[in-house]
Scaffold this active site. Structure first.
Site, PDB file in Angstrom:
ATOM      1  N   HIS A 194      -2.677  -2.513  -9.849  1.00  0.00           N
ATOM      2  CA  HIS A 194      -3.601  -1.896  -8.905  1.00  0.00           C
ATOM      3  C   HIS A 194      -4.865  -2.716  -8.846  1.00  0.00           C
ATOM      4  O   HIS A 194      -5.293  -3.259  -9.858  1.00  0.00           O
ATOM      5  CB  HIS A 194      -3.933  -0.456  -9.348  1.00  0.00           C
ATOM      6  CG  HIS A 194      -4.472   0.380  -8.245  1.00  0.00           C
ATOM      7  ND1 HIS A 194      -5.795   0.370  -7.900  1.00  0.00           N
ATOM      8  CD2 HIS A 194      -3.847   1.225  -7.392  1.00  0.00           C
ATOM      9  CE1 HIS A 194      -5.959   1.196  -6.885  1.00  0.00           C
ATOM     10  NE2 HIS A 194      -4.805   1.727  -6.545  1.00  0.00           N
TER      11      HIS A 194
ATOM     12  N   HIS B 136       0.874  -1.184   0.000  1.00  0.00           N
ATOM     13  CA  HIS B 136       0.000   0.000   0.000  1.00  0.00           C
ATOM     14  C   HIS B 136       0.912   1.235   0.000  1.00  0.00           C
ATOM     15  O   HIS B 136       1.619   1.480  -0.964  1.00  0.00           O
ATOM     16  CB  HIS B 136      -0.931  -0.102   1.209  1.00  0.00           C
ATOM     17  CG  HIS B 136      -2.065   0.876   1.266  1.00  0.00           C
ATOM     18  ND1 HIS B 136      -2.362   1.749   0.254  1.00  0.00           N
ATOM     19  CD2 HIS B 136      -2.986   1.124   2.247  1.00  0.00           C
ATOM     20  CE1 HIS B 136      -3.413   2.484   0.607  1.00  0.00           C
ATOM     21  NE2 HIS B 136      -3.804   2.124   1.809  1.00  0.00           N
TER      22      HIS B 136
ATOM     23  N   ASP C 137       2.632   5.249  -7.036  1.00  0.00           N
ATOM     24  CA  ASP C 137       3.899   5.090  -6.324  1.00  0.00           C
ATOM     25  C   ASP C 137       5.097   4.969  -7.250  1.00  0.00           C
ATOM     26  O   ASP C 137       6.233   5.079  -6.805  1.00  0.00           O
ATOM     27  CB  ASP C 137       3.829   3.847  -5.426  1.00  0.00           C
ATOM     28  CG  ASP C 137       2.919   4.087  -4.233  1.00  0.00           C
ATOM     29  OD1 ASP C 137       2.969   5.200  -3.696  1.00  0.00           O
ATOM     30  OD2 ASP C 137       2.158   3.191  -3.872  1.00  0.00           O
TER      31      ASP C 137
HETATM   32  N1  CMC Z   1       4.297  -7.256 -10.658  1.00  0.00           N
HETATM   33  C1  CMC Z   1       4.145  -8.462 -11.269  1.00  0.00           C
HETATM   34  N2  CMC Z   1       2.985  -9.122 -11.326  1.00  0.00           N
HETATM   35  C2  CMC Z   1       1.930  -8.555 -10.728  1.00  0.00           C
HETATM   36  C3  CMC Z   1       1.997  -7.311 -10.074  1.00  0.00           C
HETATM   37  C4  CMC Z   1       3.245  -6.659 -10.050  1.00  0.00           C
HETATM   38  N3  CMC Z   1       3.397  -5.484  -9.458  1.00  0.00           N
HETATM   39  N4  CMC Z   1       0.789  -6.995  -9.565  1.00  0.00           N
HETATM   40  C5  CMC Z   1      -0.024  -7.994  -9.894  1.00  0.00           C
HETATM   41  N5  CMC Z   1       0.671  -8.945 -10.596  1.00  0.00           N
HETATM   42  C6  CMC Z   1       0.126 -10.168 -11.190  1.00  0.00           C
HETATM   43  C7  CMC Z   1      -0.107 -11.237 -10.124  1.00  0.00           C
HETATM   44  O1  CMC Z   1       1.024 -12.037  -9.955  1.00  0.00           O
HETATM   45  C8  CMC Z   1      -1.300 -11.971 -10.701  1.00  0.00           C
HETATM   46  O2  CMC Z   1      -0.805 -12.796 -11.729  1.00  0.00           O
HETATM   47  P1  CMC Z   1      -1.443 -14.297 -11.921  1.00  0.00           P
HETATM   48  O3  CMC Z   1      -2.864 -14.028 -12.348  1.00  0.00           O
HETATM   49  O4  CMC Z   1      -0.596 -14.922 -12.955  1.00  0.00           O
HETATM   50  O5  CMC Z   1      -1.360 -14.959 -10.586  1.00  0.00           O
HETATM   51  C9  CMC Z   1      -2.118 -10.876 -11.376  1.00  0.00           C
HETATM   52  O6  CMC Z   1      -1.154  -9.852 -11.723  1.00  0.00           O
HETATM   53  C10 CMC Z   1      -3.189 -10.268 -10.480  1.00  0.00           C
HETATM   54  O7  CMC Z   1      -2.564  -9.849  -9.252  1.00  0.00           O
HETATM   55  P2  CMC Z   1      -3.288  -9.793  -7.845  1.00  0.00           P
HETATM   56  O8  CMC Z   1      -2.258  -9.971  -6.772  1.00  0.00           O
HETATM   57  O9  CMC Z   1      -4.451 -10.735  -7.853  1.00  0.00           O
HETATM   58  O10 CMC Z   1      -3.831  -8.318  -7.838  1.00  0.00           O
HETATM   59  P3  CMC Z   1      -4.375  -7.540  -6.573  1.00  0.00           P
HETATM   60  O11 CMC Z   1      -5.446  -6.671  -7.082  1.00  0.00           O
HETATM   61  O12 CMC Z   1      -4.715  -8.481  -5.469  1.00  0.00           O
HETATM   62  O13 CMC Z   1      -3.133  -6.673  -6.090  1.00  0.00           O
HETATM   63  C11 CMC Z   1      -1.592  -4.910  -5.831  1.00  0.00           C
HETATM   64  C12 CMC Z   1      -2.996  -5.315  -6.306  1.00  0.00           C
HETATM   65  C13 CMC Z   1      -1.456  -3.385  -5.904  1.00  0.00           C
HETATM   66  C14 CMC Z   1      -1.393  -5.350  -4.366  1.00  0.00           C
HETATM   67  C15 CMC Z   1      -0.549  -5.602  -6.747  1.00  0.00           C
HETATM   68  O14 CMC Z   1      -0.709  -5.180  -8.078  1.00  0.00           O
HETATM   69  C16 CMC Z   1       0.875  -5.380  -6.266  1.00  0.00           C
HETATM   70  O15 CMC Z   1       1.367  -6.127  -5.417  1.00  0.00           O
HETATM   71  N6  CMC Z   1       1.587  -4.329  -6.818  1.00  0.00           N
HETATM   72  C17 CMC Z   1       2.893  -3.984  -6.345  1.00  0.00           C
HETATM   73  C18 CMC Z   1       2.790  -3.153  -5.093  1.00  0.00           C
HETATM   74  C19 CMC Z   1       2.336  -1.734  -5.374  1.00  0.00           C
HETATM   75  O16 CMC Z   1       2.826  -1.089  -6.296  1.00  0.00           O
HETATM   76  N7  CMC Z   1       1.435  -1.222  -4.533  1.00  0.00           N
HETATM   77  C20 CMC Z   1       0.937   0.135  -4.635  1.00  0.00           C
HETATM   78  C21 CMC Z   1      -0.521   0.195  -4.941  1.00  0.00           C
HETATM   79  S1  CMC Z   1      -1.029   1.822  -5.463  1.00  0.00           S
HETATM   80  C22 CMC Z   1      -0.882   2.825  -4.112  1.00  0.00           C
HETATM   81  C23 CMC Z   1      -1.885   2.548  -3.076  1.00  0.00           C
HETATM   82  O17 CMC Z   1      -3.088   2.750  -3.282  1.00  0.00           O
HETATM   83  O18 CMC Z   1      -1.461   2.110  -1.992  1.00  0.00           O
END
Ligand code: CMC
Length: 436
Positions: free
Chosen positions: A314, A275, A370
């Site tokens: 996201h 986050h 970010d």
């Molecule tokens: N790098 C590589 N792969 C990713 C990433 C990433 N940053 N984010 C998602 N994926 C992949 C994930 O591995 C999954 O692939 P598969 O379907 O093959 O298993 C698919 O995309 C869907 O991911 P998810 O984990 O189900 O997505 P989510 O909606 O639960 O997670 C998130 C959202 C923001 C936690 C995630 O995208 C992430 O970990 N990003 C990196 C951390 C980040 O930049 N966070 C800041 C968010 S914006 C600021 C805020 O509001 O806090």
């Protein structure tokens, strides 16, 4: 005529159920069913009824809200109907804070009063300063911020009277006014610098920069470009509807404690690397990559599942995060003052390679806010540990307005989700000498 209902057939019993469909302000902004209706779906009279299973609330509306609108597919963000692009260009952080909290842009006199009230609540009690001095010299500023905001609760015992509208407004103003002071003191604590007291002649962000960076000069004069950049960064981070920290604010607030401990809980949720801690991780990542030549190899490792590309992806945006676009455009203006951050070139290259790659395209992974905020903060002289603190200050406005909205919502109830039990069925206690 078509009805605004959903018909469900339970194939276990052959029974049919009609469930109402509810809309927000406009049908085009989404429709939902009240999942409590599912409880009517039973196989027998003593059956508890059907529940919905949704870890991480990916498809659950936890509340009604009129504050922030996001269309993640189109990359749209609006506060109270105003686009983030227009607010970032034409407004100021305190004006946006007023808008978010009150629903309308202020008239001249309202804005003057609001600015005056915030400016005159920036000082913190000397005992809070003493409390902060107790932290270890290398304490993470976010840990200091969270603990100190929680400690404010003990200084304002009347804050627990959350049903009193006037007292509630007072705490809201105090929190918005004091967050920068606590954040700046937490920052200076880390460097063993004497705390710099608020300067009420300066703007909200100008004063914050003064409390952070003032040295021996009699009066600190913030650079107007950096002061404005900080203001824009604060506008972009002011609210983001039901994200993890806001849900924590509403969830903790639902048991009706005072707003100081609620904000401390929300800030704790913000602290995590998924986050508000993500921009810190972005910088670490860019440093680790070190050069544009290493970008393809790094992307390969991300795709192999070794780690995530920080600042990418996201839960809601399945398009370019509009906040990231504003920051990408703003970065060169900041660098004219600070000198260019060499990590920007690596970031732009990383973005280009990722956006051309099927892995990211198929999963709709785009840069989020970010991805660029950290590069700007670093160029402005902030150490990475301070980044989540810089996020928490403006987001306090969002947390408080969501909390206020929650308290006034007739549908308000204590947050208490259900679970899908997967443990043992009932069994008898086994005396210790009979266990295997
Ligand atoms: N790098 C590589 N792969 C990713 C990433 C990433 N940053 N984010 C998602 N994926 C992949 C994930 O591995 C999954 O692939 P598969 O379907 O093959 O298993 C698919 O995309 C869907 O991911 P998810 O984990 O189900 O997505 P989510 O909606 O639960 O997670 C998130 C959202 C923001 C936690 C995630 O995208 C992430 O970990 N990003 C990196 C951390 C980040 O930049 N966070 C800041 C968010 S914006 C600021 C805020 O509001 O806090």
């Amino acid at each position: 005529m078509l009805a605004d209902t959903l018909t469900i057939v339970d194939n276990r019993t052959g029974k049919k159920y009609e469930v109402p469909i509810r809309y927000g302000t406009y049908p085009k902004y989404g429709a939902a069913i009240p999942t409590s209706e599912l409880r009517k779906i039973k196989v027998s009279d003593d059956d508890f009824g059907l529940l919905s299973y949704d870890p991480g609330y990916t498809n659950t509306e936890s509340c009604r809200s009129a504050i922030t609108f996001i269309d993640g597919e189109k990359g749209i963000l609006r506060y109270r109907g105003y686009s983030i692009e227009e607010l970032a260009e034409k407004s100021s952080f305190l004006e946006v804070a007023y808008l978010i909290l009150n629903g309308e842009l202020p008239a001249h006199s309202q804005l003057n009063d609001w600015n005056h009230n915030i400016t005159h609540h920036t000082l913190i009690h000397e005992n809070i300063k003493k409390f902060m001095e107790g932290f270890h010299h290398d304490a993470h500023p976010m840990g200091i911020l969270i603990s100190t905001v929680a400690a404010l609760s003990t200084f304002y015992p009347k804050a627990s009277q959350i049903g009193d509208g006037e007292l509630r407004q007072k705490q809201i103003q105090r929190l918005i006014a004091k967050m920068p002071t606590i954040a700046a003191f937490a920052y200076r604590h880390r460097f063993g610098l004497p705390y710099s007291y608020p300067d009420n002649d300066l703007s909200y962000t100008g004063n914050f920069l003064s409390m952070l960076f003032k040295m021996t000069e009699v009066k600190y004069e913030p650079n107007p470009i950096l002061e404005r950049a900080m203001d824009v960064l604060f506008i972009l981070h002011a609210d983001h509807e039901q994200n993890c920290s806001t849900s924590a604010m509403r969830g903790v607030g639902s048991s009706l404690p005072d707003p100081y401990v609620c904000v401390a809980a929300a800030a704790a949720a913000l602290y995590g690397p998924l986050h508000g801690g993500a921009n810190e991780q972005v910088l670490r990542m860019l440093r680790e990559i070190g050069s544009k030549d290493n970008v393809p190899e790094y992307i390969k490792r991300v795709k192999a599942g070794e780690f995530r590309l920080m600042g990418f992806g996201h839960r809601v945006y399945k398009n370019y995060d509009p906040r990231a676009r504003i920051l990408r455009e703003m970065a060169p203006k900041v660098f004219e003052v600070t000198g260019k951050n060499p990590l920007l070139d690596i970031a732009i290259d990383l973005e280009r390679v990722a956006l051309e790659d099927d892995y990211f395209v198929e999963r709709k992974l785009y840069p989020n806010v970010d991805f660029y905020s950290g590069i700007i903060y670093q160029a402005m002289g902030f150490p990475v540990e301070v980044f989540p603190v810089l996020f928490a200050i403006p987001r306090t406005v969002g947390w408080l307005s969501q909390w206020q909205e929650f308290l006034e919502d007739p549908d308000r109830r204590i947050a208490r989700p259900r679970q899908l039990y997967t443990g043992s069925d009932a069994r008898g206690y086994i005396p210790i000498d009979k266990r295997k």
